[in-house]
Enzyme design. Structure first.
Site, short mmCIF file in Angstrom:
data_model
loop_
_atom_site.label_atom_id
_atom_site.label_comp_id
_atom_site.label_asym_id
_atom_site.label_seq_id
_atom_site.Cartn_x
_atom_site.Cartn_y
_atom_site.Cartn_z
CG ASN A 30 8.69 -6.12 1.23
OD1 ASN A 30 9.45 -6.13 0.26
ND2 ASN A 30 7.54 -6.76 1.27
CB ALA A 31 14.42 -7.09 0.55
CD GLU A 34 -0.59 -2.85 17.73
OE1 GLU A 34 -1.31 -3.75 17.28
OE2 GLU A 34 0.32 -3.01 18.57
CG ASP A 84 -1.76 1.02 5.52
OD1 ASP A 84 -1.16 0.02 5.92
OD2 ASP A 84 -2.98 1.18 5.73
CB SER A 85 -1.10 -1.14 0.11
OG SER A 85 -0.30 -2.18 0.64
CE1 TYR A 103 -7.29 -11.08 0.32
CE2 TYR A 103 -5.62 -9.41 0.75
CZ TYR A 103 -6.63 -10.22 1.20
OH TYR A 103 -7.00 -10.19 2.52
NE ARG A 112 3.93 -2.20 -3.18
CZ ARG A 112 2.88 -2.82 -2.64
NH1 ARG A 112 2.23 -2.28 -1.63
NH2 ARG A 112 2.46 -3.98 -3.12
#
Ligand code: IMP
Length: 208
Positions: free
Chosen positions: A9-10, A39, A68-69, A155, A182
């Site tokens: 993800n840029a 995974e 991780d979120s 979301y 984040r």
């Protein structure tokens, strides 16, 4: 020092690069090194962040950082949590996930629609680093009854942060990046990295 980000993800890369540059880190994505995603088999944010970081470190030979979120909704017993990306099924779209959430919360009054985004970051110096750093951040709010705004992702159109009149999708990305889960986890990680470089060795920090 180079650190590999276990993501392609840029947007995330820019955010992490800006905060870690003053500490002497150059952030490269695992995608730019041809490394495929691990995974996500863990059942907690901590477990998934750590397994993604170790995977990236193993395949790159570099220190690695992973996040991780997800979103926890109180009226749903904390769901979808770590399963936020696949709430409506494997490879579900953001729109399908958001629609399922509104469906499950139909009829739930505003006061009981409390929720929070959570993010956990893991940093390892090598694949089997015995002292990984783990940092957490959360962002409190509630789930709206209908989407508002079209910025952000996931979301964001139905997430109304506490003390905000705008949904997360109506905020500018700079405003969101200043207060998000984040951003808070990243600030906590910077504290841990600085402490370790100064010889102090706490390995977990969460500002709450
Ligand atoms: P991952 O951390 O990349 O595995 O993403 C987890 C999922 O949580 C995303 O696909 C979104 O559904 C949700 N999520 C995490 N952070 C945010 C955010 O800042 N805005 C909206 N959705 C988010």
């Amino acid at each position: 020092m180079k650190v590999v980000l276990a993501s392609g993800n840029a947007g995330k890369q820019r955010e992490f690069a800006a905060l870690l540059a003053p500490l002497g880190y150059e952030v490269v994505t695992q995608t730019s090194l041809g490394i495929e995603s691990a995974e996500e088999t863990g059942t907690t944010f901590e477990h998934n962040a750590l397994l993604k970081a170790r995977h990236a470190a193993r395949l790159s030979g570099l220190p690695a950082l992973a996040d991780d979120s997800g979103i926890e909704v109180d009226a749903l017993g904390g769901r979808p949590g770590v399963y936020s990306a696949r709430y409506a099924g494997r490879d579900a779209s953001d729109a399908a996930n958001l629609e399922l959430m509104l469906h499950e919360l139909a009829g739930v009054p505003a006061a009981r629609r409390t929720a929070r985004y959570r993010c956990v970051l893991a940093y390892v110096r090598s694949a089997d680093d015995p002292q990984p750093l783990l940092a957490a951040g959360s962002w409190e709010g509630r789930v709206l009854e209908a989407p508002q705004g079209d910025g952000g992702f996931g979301y964001d159109p139905v997430f109304l942060p506490q003390e905000s009149a705008l949904s997360a999708a109506q905020m500018t990305s700079a405003a969101k990046n200043a207060v998000s889960h984040r951003a808070r986890a990243l600030a906590a990680l910077v504290t841990l990295l600085k402490a370790r470089s100064e010889g102090v060795t706490p390995t977990r920090f969460s500002p709450g």
